[in-house]
Design an enzyme around this catalytic site. Structure first.
Site, PDB file in Angstrom:
ATOM      1  N   GLU A 220       0.803  -1.231   0.000  1.00  0.00           N
ATOM      2  CA  GLU A 220       0.000   0.000   0.000  1.00  0.00           C
ATOM      3  C   GLU A 220       0.838   1.284   0.000  1.00  0.00           C
ATOM      4  O   GLU A 220       0.749   2.107   0.909  1.00  0.00           O
ATOM      5  CB  GLU A 220      -0.950  -0.012   1.202  1.00  0.00           C
ATOM      6  CG  GLU A 220      -1.975  -1.122   1.139  1.00  0.00           C
ATOM      7  CD  GLU A 220      -2.972  -1.086   2.270  1.00  0.00           C
ATOM      8  OE1 GLU A 220      -2.798  -0.275   3.210  1.00  0.00           O
ATOM      9  OE2 GLU A 220      -3.931  -1.881   2.246  1.00  0.00           O
ATOM     10  N   GLU A 319      -5.809  -8.171   0.028  1.00  0.00           N
ATOM     11  CA  GLU A 319      -6.401  -7.997   1.358  1.00  0.00           C
ATOM     12  C   GLU A 319      -7.892  -7.719   1.232  1.00  0.00           C
ATOM     13  O   GLU A 319      -8.318  -6.949   0.366  1.00  0.00           O
ATOM     14  CB  GLU A 319      -5.756  -6.834   2.121  1.00  0.00           C
ATOM     15  CG  GLU A 319      -4.324  -7.044   2.541  1.00  0.00           C
ATOM     16  CD  GLU A 319      -3.797  -5.870   3.360  1.00  0.00           C
ATOM     17  OE1 GLU A 319      -4.613  -5.124   3.952  1.00  0.00           O
ATOM     18  OE2 GLU A 319      -2.570  -5.691   3.413  1.00  0.00           O
TER      19      GLU A 319
END
Length: 494
Positions: A220, A319
């Site tokens: 991320e 995720e």
């Protein structure tokens, strides 16, 4: 499919005995005589045959997170506080045992028995390099990473090595373990250079291991300019491929912003993270499967994977997953809330199946908030820190999945004052965050939590080696409960 609340013991692993795969003999460092996974069109393939990766993330292990194991603030702050209280010898002993018990052969055997075939392994750069001794690779960091990769290989489980925390912090969140609200990784070339060296070492070490599915260079990354991320990805890909031309590279971006990405790098997978707003309590939004709710999920998912669909490359959801309530939350309808969140999960998995999506649910193990398995309430660790967990909940110290209802009235005037004083805060990067998130991150998740590290560490003061061993062993598989829905229903979804 009927969804049932409740938890079980170890019944699944008693019923299913996972077997070592039959497509090759175990050789060398726990890997087998078969080919590497690779990308072919919009498939991940093994020897030309498509394979969908289905598994979970081992968050909280080699990259600890506050909501996963119960401490406040950032991992390096917690570790510093505990080292001060325990001393070096006890500190080293406790964390070595923690890493050992968090994932053992019993975990690998159980995971494989569920039919899952992949684990994403988030790691913190501090296991491989020290900020006070940069550019010196610590081989000690490979001890438990090798052990878990070999255990997974034994049971036919692929691993994706994910650099979840890079030097300087590649994102503005707690899980990059930088301790501040700026992603300084993008401001200093030195942080990027050190990260390249880490990946060169890891590539050199694992280049012959075919049970490693590939490398996830950054989790991320929040580059507000976007172009620096693309330059780094090009650079890290060349560095890794010079040493290891075979393994897949798994590339993240923040949220779903692929707007600046050009042509995909060959033999690479681009990841989305597909969390649903209906899976969290702040504010609670119950999922009941209305047309509006299902349409929102379809639109959100397809917006995140538009880049993959346009370039006809594999989709990997690195995720996703709701958080769950428990009886300890004091909510009379906690079971009904969980039913709605299981419904979210069920819809998402159906959507992924329709779109040929590999996935890795967040997460495998924790202390009862989100994991497939979780540390039992009667273990020494949970009994020790329960008063502190209650306090953290009242103060809403953790960002992830917290319910700030008890303290919201205190912060709303501050948020209003901030917007009036500096209206540009409403457009601050990342643009999806509203002012309340920025205020909460700085005041509760950082300033308050940093101070609370000292209080948390005091719970460990004067503990003996045997007591520390029992605390670490609380995370072992035999001391964990299983969230029945995730363990026995999730893997069967096709």
């Amino acid at each position: 499919m009927t969804i049932v609340n409740g938890h079980s013991g170890n019944s699944k692993i008693d019923k299913v005995d996972a077997q070592t795969p039959e497509n090759g003999d175990i050789v060398g460092n726990g890997h087998q005589k078969h080919g590497y996974l690779s990308v072919q069109g919009d498939d991940i393939v093994l020897n030309g045959d498509p394979i969908l990766l289905k598994g979970a993330g081992l968050g909280g292990w080699m990259n600890m997170e506050n909501f996963i194991t119960g401490y406040p603030g950032h991992e390096y702050q917690l570790r510093a506080a505990l080292k001060n209280v325990l001393g070096v010898e006890k500190y080293d002993f406790f964390f070595d045992k923690f890493l050992e018990y968090f994932f053992t052969e019993e975990d690998a055997k159980f995971f494989a028995s569920l039919g899952l075939n992949s684990i994403r392994l988030p790691v913190n750069y501090r296991h491989f390099e020290d900020d006070m001794n940069p550019r010196v690779f610590k081989t000690s960091g490979l001890k438990h990473l090798d052990r878990v990769i070999d255990l997974c290989a034994k049971y036919g489980i692929y691993t994706v090595i994910d650099l979840h925390a890079a030097p300087g912090g590649q994102n503005v969140d707690w899980h990059s373990d930088s301790g501040n609200n700026q992603a300084l990784f993008w401001e200093h070339r030195d942080f990027q250079d050190r990260t390249i060296l880490i990946w060169e070492h890891l590539a050199r070490h694992y280049k012959d291991n075919t049970w490693v599915a590939g490398f996830n260079p950054l989790n991320e990354p929040t580059d507000s300019q976007h172009v620096r991320l693309l330059a780094f990805y090009d650079r890290v890909a060349k560095a890794i491929r010079k040493i290891d031309p075979h393994h897949i590279l798994f590339f993240d971006t923040f949220g779903y912003d692929f707007s600046h990405f050009g042509q995909p790098i060959p033999n690479s997978v681009y990841a989305c993270h597909d969390y649903s707003r209906y899976g969290f309590p702040n504010p609670p939004s119950e999922f009941i499967g209305t047309p509006e709710q299902t349409a929102w999920h379809e639109k959100s998912f397809h917006r995140k994977v538009e880049y993959m669909l346009r370039h006809k490359i594999p989709i990997w959801n690195g995720e996703f997953g709701p958080v769950y309530q428990s009886a300890n939350d004091g909510l009379p309808n906690w079971k009904e809330l969980n039913e709605g969140r299981y419904g979210v999960l069920q819809y998402q998995l159906d959507m992924y199946a329709r779109n040929k999506t590999s996935w890795s649910i967040w997460l495998y193990k924790d202390i009862g908030f989100q994991g497939m398995v979780y540390v039992g309430e009667e273990t020494p660790y949970m009994k020790l820190i329960k008063p502190f967990l209650d306090k953290k909940k009242r103060l809403a110290t953790d960002e992830w999945g917290c319910d700030d209802t008890p303290i919201r009235r205190l912060f709303e005037p501050i948020e209003q004052w901030l917007v009036e004083a500096a209206p540009t805060i409403t457009k601050r990067y990342p643009p999806t965050w509203k002012p309340d998130i920025h205020v909460g991150r700085l005041m509760r998740n950082m300033l308050l939590s940093e101070e609370l590290c000292l209080e948390f560490a005091d719970y460990f003061a004067d503990l003996s080696i045997d007591e520390l061993h029992d605390l670490a062993r609380s995370f072992s598989f035999e001391n964990c409960c299983q969230r029945e829905i995730l363990c026995f229903w999730l893997p069967d979804w096709d």
